[in-house]
Structures are given as C-alpha cells and as structure tokens.
Design a protein around this motif. Structure first.
Motif, PDB file in Angstrom:
ATOM      1  N   GLN A  49      30.241 -44.971  54.937  1.00 23.84           N
ATOM      2  CA  GLN A  49      30.898 -44.993  56.251  1.00 23.84           C
ATOM      3  C   GLN A  49      32.075 -45.970  56.270  1.00 23.84           C
ATOM      4  OE1 GLN A  49      26.703 -45.543  57.957  1.00 23.84           O
ATOM      5  NE2 GLN A  49      27.742 -44.637  59.700  1.00 23.84           N
ATOM      6  N   VAL A  50      32.181 -46.798  55.254  1.00 25.88           N
ATOM      7  CA  VAL A  50      33.271 -47.786  55.164  1.00 25.88           C
ATOM      8  C   VAL A  50      33.754 -47.854  53.712  1.00 25.88           C
ATOM      9  CG1 VAL A  50      32.795 -49.225  57.189  1.00 25.88           C
ATOM     10  CG2 VAL A  50      31.474 -49.588  55.105  1.00 25.88           C
ATOM     11  N   ARG A  51      34.153 -46.705  53.174  1.00 26.35           N
ATOM     12  CA  ARG A  51      34.511 -46.668  51.752  1.00 26.35           C
ATOM     13  C   ARG A  51      35.795 -47.437  51.465  1.00 26.35           C
ATOM     14  NH1 ARG A  51      31.156 -44.154  48.497  1.00 26.35           N
ATOM     15  NH2 ARG A  51      30.274 -42.135  49.068  1.00 26.35           N
ATOM     16  N   ASN A  52      36.785 -47.357  52.368  1.00 27.26           N
ATOM     17  CA  ASN A  52      38.106 -47.921  52.089  1.00 27.26           C
ATOM     18  C   ASN A  52      38.358 -49.185  52.905  1.00 27.26           C
ATOM     19  OD1 ASN A  52      38.826 -45.617  50.435  1.00 27.26           O
ATOM     20  ND2 ASN A  52      38.881 -44.476  52.369  1.00 27.26           N
ATOM     21  N   SER A  73      39.823 -57.717  51.105  1.00 33.13           N
ATOM     22  CA  SER A  73      39.454 -57.939  49.710  1.00 33.13           C
ATOM     23  C   SER A  73      38.459 -56.897  49.216  1.00 33.13           C
ATOM     24  CB  SER A  73      38.855 -59.341  49.551  1.00 33.13           C
ATOM     25  OG  SER A  73      37.606 -59.401  50.209  1.00 33.13           O
ATOM     26  N   GLY A  74      38.112 -55.959  50.074  1.00 33.50           N
ATOM     27  CA  GLY A  74      37.157 -54.916  49.686  1.00 33.50           C
ATOM     28  C   GLY A  74      35.719 -55.298  49.946  1.00 33.50           C
ATOM     29  N   LYS A  75      35.507 -56.472  50.554  1.00 29.71           N
ATOM     30  CA  LYS A  75      34.137 -56.947  50.791  1.00 29.71           C
ATOM     31  C   LYS A  75      33.604 -56.397  52.114  1.00 29.71           C
ATOM     32  CE  LYS A  75      31.654 -61.308  51.061  1.00 29.71           C
ATOM     33  NZ  LYS A  75      31.745 -62.649  51.566  1.00 29.71           N
ATOM     34  N   LEU A  76      32.309 -56.124  52.141  1.00 29.83           N
ATOM     35  CA  LEU A  76      31.675 -55.699  53.394  1.00 29.83           C
ATOM     36  C   LEU A  76      31.545 -56.890  54.324  1.00 29.83           C
ATOM     37  CD1 LEU A  76      28.629 -53.494  52.350  1.00 29.83           C
ATOM     38  CD2 LEU A  76      30.549 -52.793  53.783  1.00 29.83           C
ATOM     39  N   GLN A  77      31.918 -56.713  55.567  1.00 23.03           N
ATOM     40  CA  GLN A  77      31.742 -57.752  56.574  1.00 23.03           C
ATOM     41  C   GLN A  77      31.011 -57.154  57.763  1.00 23.03           C
ATOM     42  OE1 GLN A  77      32.552 -60.892  56.277  1.00 23.03           O
ATOM     43  NE2 GLN A  77      34.109 -60.932  54.650  1.00 23.03           N
TER      44      GLN A  77
END
Ligand code: FES
Ligand SMILES: [Fe+2]
Length: 451
Positions: A49-52, A73-77
């Motif tokens: 659901q948050v690939r990009n 930075s590509g990190k999940l938050q």
C-alpha cells in the motif's frame, strides 16, 4: 486519576468463564485501549500500500488517527495524524501520494517523516521558538516493524520485537506470502467496511468458531445443499456453494477433521481445513490447477507441495488482525467504543498467479466478507444480538469452557484443542488479555485446562 472498573480486573477472568462486563463496561474499554492497543504490536497495513516514496494511507491505532507513509529515504514511517500547531488532523484522505503534508488550518508543512518543513508567519513566533525541535514535528509512533510486508506498530518504546510477539504465527504469514509464485503479494481491489453494535473481542472469537455455522448460517447452507452437484463444475456461484456446503458439515466433521491451535500472546488458527478432500480448496478447479503449474514452475514441485499442504483457515493475530491464505483475505478490527466495532476487509493478489485466481479471491470476499454477503450478514446479526444480550444484565458470567478438559500441548509452545470445536482460542485470548491488562506475564492458566 484514572478510574478503575467496579471489579478488579483479575476477578473478571476465570478459567472457563469471564464476566460480561469485559464486553460492556466503558471503563474496561478505555483500559483496553491504553494497555492493549497502546502497547501491543498492532497491524496497520501492508507494504504494497506504500510501495513508492511519498505513498501513504491513513488508518486508526485504537482511536488514534495515524498516517502510514514511505518517507524520502524509502523508510516506513507511522506518524500521528495531528498537527503540531493547534492539533488539527492533517491528512483527511484515505490514501494518496505526496511530497509533503500540509495542514489546511494555518499551513504548517511537514516532511514525510513528520519533521516540520515550512511555517507561515515564522517571524511572529516567540524568540525561543525552534522550528527544528521535536516539539514542532508530527509525532512518530514509537516502533514500526514489518514481517514479510505486514506492517505492525507498537506505542511501547520497549518490549518484545515483532517476531518475538508473533511467535509461531510468522508461519501463517509465510503461508500467505509463499503462495505467490513470484514471492510477493499485494493489496488489490477495494475495501469492505462494516460496523456492528458490539464489542471488538467478539469478532476474533467468531473467526475460529467451528460450532456456529450449523446454526447461524443455516439459511445459506440449506440453499447450497439444494443445488445440484453439477453447479460445482463451473459458474460464478461455485465458490459460494462450496463454502456454504462446508459450513453445513456435520459435527462429526468438525470433531475429527479440523483442529484449533493457539500460541502465546493470544494468537490462534483453525487448521487441517482446506485440503482437497475437505471441500473448499478444490485442487480440481481448472484455475487452481493452472496456478499449481505456475507455482511449481517457479518454486519446484517439492516446494510447491510443501506450500500447498499448509491447510490453515483463519489465522488470528491478537488483538486486531485475522487473515486467510487460501483465498487471500485479511480483516482488520478497529475498536470504536465498548459496544461499537468497525472491520475493514482487504483482498490480496498473488504475484505471478493467473489473473482468474484473483477473480476467485474477489468472489470469495463477496461471499463471506461483503456487506451484502449471505454469510457476513448472519454473523453481524449475532454480534448485534450479543451486544444486546450482554447488556440485559441477566446472567453475569459467560461460559468459554468447551474443550477445557481435553486441550493438550502443541509444538512451538502452543496449546491445541482436541478438535476444532474447543473454545481454547477464546481462553487463550483472555490469557493474553489478562497479561496486557494487569502487566503481569501470561500464566497460561486459561489455556492449560484443568486436566
Ligand atoms: S492547526 Fe495545523 S497549522 Fe494550525
Ligand atoms: Fe460465521
């Protein structure tokens, strides 16, 4: 000072029964939000659901609005959906893609990780106002971890890791993901949302309840049993009819062919369910045969066989997640009030599987999870009736003792019902409930039975 419920928490949970106030007392509900939803690993969504970078979606953590986002930075938050200025909810859409978050009240603008980026009228703030301090950021949830794409958060800064908390249930998530020939799954299609006037705990209690379909789903069982067998060979109703006939299997089936397994922290699954001889999986389905071919081509025959031999039905990850690998269904439970619960249902696509597999997934979702479903509507009626019944102040105690004398140990620190009609999984959830609510290690007293 925090109000305490009328009875002490520990008195309300006994080996084979619990007090009805656990489902009706608003004070207990508030304590659950604090001690369970405020500390445990809570499922919030899936990485697909948050690939990009910049992809986000909004959800609830207990009653708290949060944003799940892939930062620069590509990190999940996962950040609280609350402006650091005067508290407005910043993001109002369910999901989207953005470079930044901007509050629509006075225009404070935030980076994707919640740090303040820009602020109008900065010159007007006091001299010691520091736009780079943590006080001007949207607050991050303490811990975010994912297991094979499944994202969980915990508001407790310390405690067991996600994998420690999931324990043996990681194998149920493995089962969900391993079924994809390309090794990846993704949320696809729409979301079903339904609410009922009853407590959140009722939902997980029902999903492994093998004793209720015979009565609760009687009308759809009768309708399915009246169909000729030739409707099983083709047509859009095929899965519906198979599932509804499955619901009508006699007790001798549930008491000999299907089992229930439980694990620490309140988790459980119904197992030994959907092999070919037990109806729903139907290896002879031409779509499923194509899928097996693709799985074997990618993973080899032996590994494909190992994957398909896992025959679990619903896996419940306490306190807010239930999923089922066979038809790629996932349900998230949102407690709203002591007598009000919202459930969101998602479908997953197996990457590398035939497109028609996903049509089966959608078809199954319509049958068991859709708001017009002949099956779900029965269950919603039950949740509402329980909500009314438990509020009637008749009997104070609820029986959860079926199977108590015959449950036994299982591998990986688990406990197993002798058969699938045991209520061991409810006792197991209350074991975890008591541990969360009282801050003491789970005694497993409820799970261990009296024998
Ligand atoms: S409340 Fe968000 S900018 Fe004022
Ligand atoms: Fe049901």
């Amino acid at each position: 000072m925090e109000q305490q419920p009328a009875h002490s928490i520990a008195q309300l949970v006994q080996p084979a029964r619990v007090h009805r106030s656990l489902y009706t007392d608003p004070q207990i509900f508030e304590l659950e939000l604090k001690h369970i939803f405020g500390t445990a690993w809570i499922y919030v969504g899936h990485e697909s659901q948050v690939r990009n970078v910049g992809d986000y979606f909004c959800t609830m953590l207990g009653r708290k609005a949060v944003i799940v986002v892939r930062d620069a930075s590509g990190k999940l938050q996962v950040i609280h959906n609350q402006c650091a200025h005067r508290g407005a909810m910043v993001v109002a859409s369910d999901k989207g893609h953005t470079d930044e978050f901007q509050c629509c009240y006075h225009g404070w603008t935030y980076h994707l990780d919640g740090r303040l980026k820009a602020i109008p009228l900065l010159h007007g703030y006091p001299a010691d106002f520091n736009p780079k301090s943590g006080k001007t950021a949207m607050t991050q949830v303490a811990r975010v971890m994912s297991y094979r794409g499944f994202i969980f958060v915990s508001e407790a800064a310390d405690g067991p890791s996600l994998e420690e908390a999931l324990n043996h249930m990681t194998t149920s998530i493995d089962d969900m993901v391993d079924r994809a020939p390309d090794g990846d799954i993704e949320v696809a299609g729409g979301t079903f949302r339904h609410v009922y006037n009853g407590n959140w705990k009722l939902y997980l209690e029902n999903l492994c309840d093998a004793a209720h379909p015979w009565f609760t789903h009687r009308s759809s069982i009768d309708a399915a049993q009246q169909q000729k067998d030739d409707v099983l060979s083709d047509g859009s109703g095929e899965i519906a009819i198979r599932q509804m006939r499955q619901n009508g299997a006699p007790y001798s089936f549930w008491e000999s062919q299907v089992g229930i397994w439980t694990y620490p922290n309140g988790h459980s699954y119904l197992g030994d369910y959907h092999d070919d001889s037990k109806l729903v999986a139907a290896m002879n389905d031409p779509v499923f045969r194509d899928y097996i071919g693709m799985l074997e081509a990618k993973k080899g025959k032996a590994e494909a066989r190992r994957i398909l031999e896992v025959s679990r039905w619903n896996s419940n990850v306490y306190p807010n997640l239930s999923f089922m690998s066979q038809f790629q269904q996932l349900r998230v439970i949102h407690p709203i009030a002591v007598n009000r619960t919202e459930v969101h249902t998602y479908c997953f696509k197996l990457r590398g599987a035939p497109e028609r597999m996903f049509q089966n997934t959608i078809s199954f979702a319509n049958i068991v999870n859709g708001t017009g479903s002949l099956v779900l509507t029965d269950d919603l009626e039950i949740y509402n009736r329980i909500g009314i019944g438990l509020s009637s102040e008749g009997a104070d105690w609820i029986e959860i003792g079926r199977g108590y004398q015959s449950d036994g140990p299982a591998d990986h620190g688990g406990r197993q019902g002798k058969n699938s009609t045991s209520e061991i999984y409810i006792r197991n959830m209350f074991d975890a409930w008591l541990s969360y609510m009282t801050g003491t290690p789970a005694s497993a007293a409820l799970r261990q039975g009296a024998a």
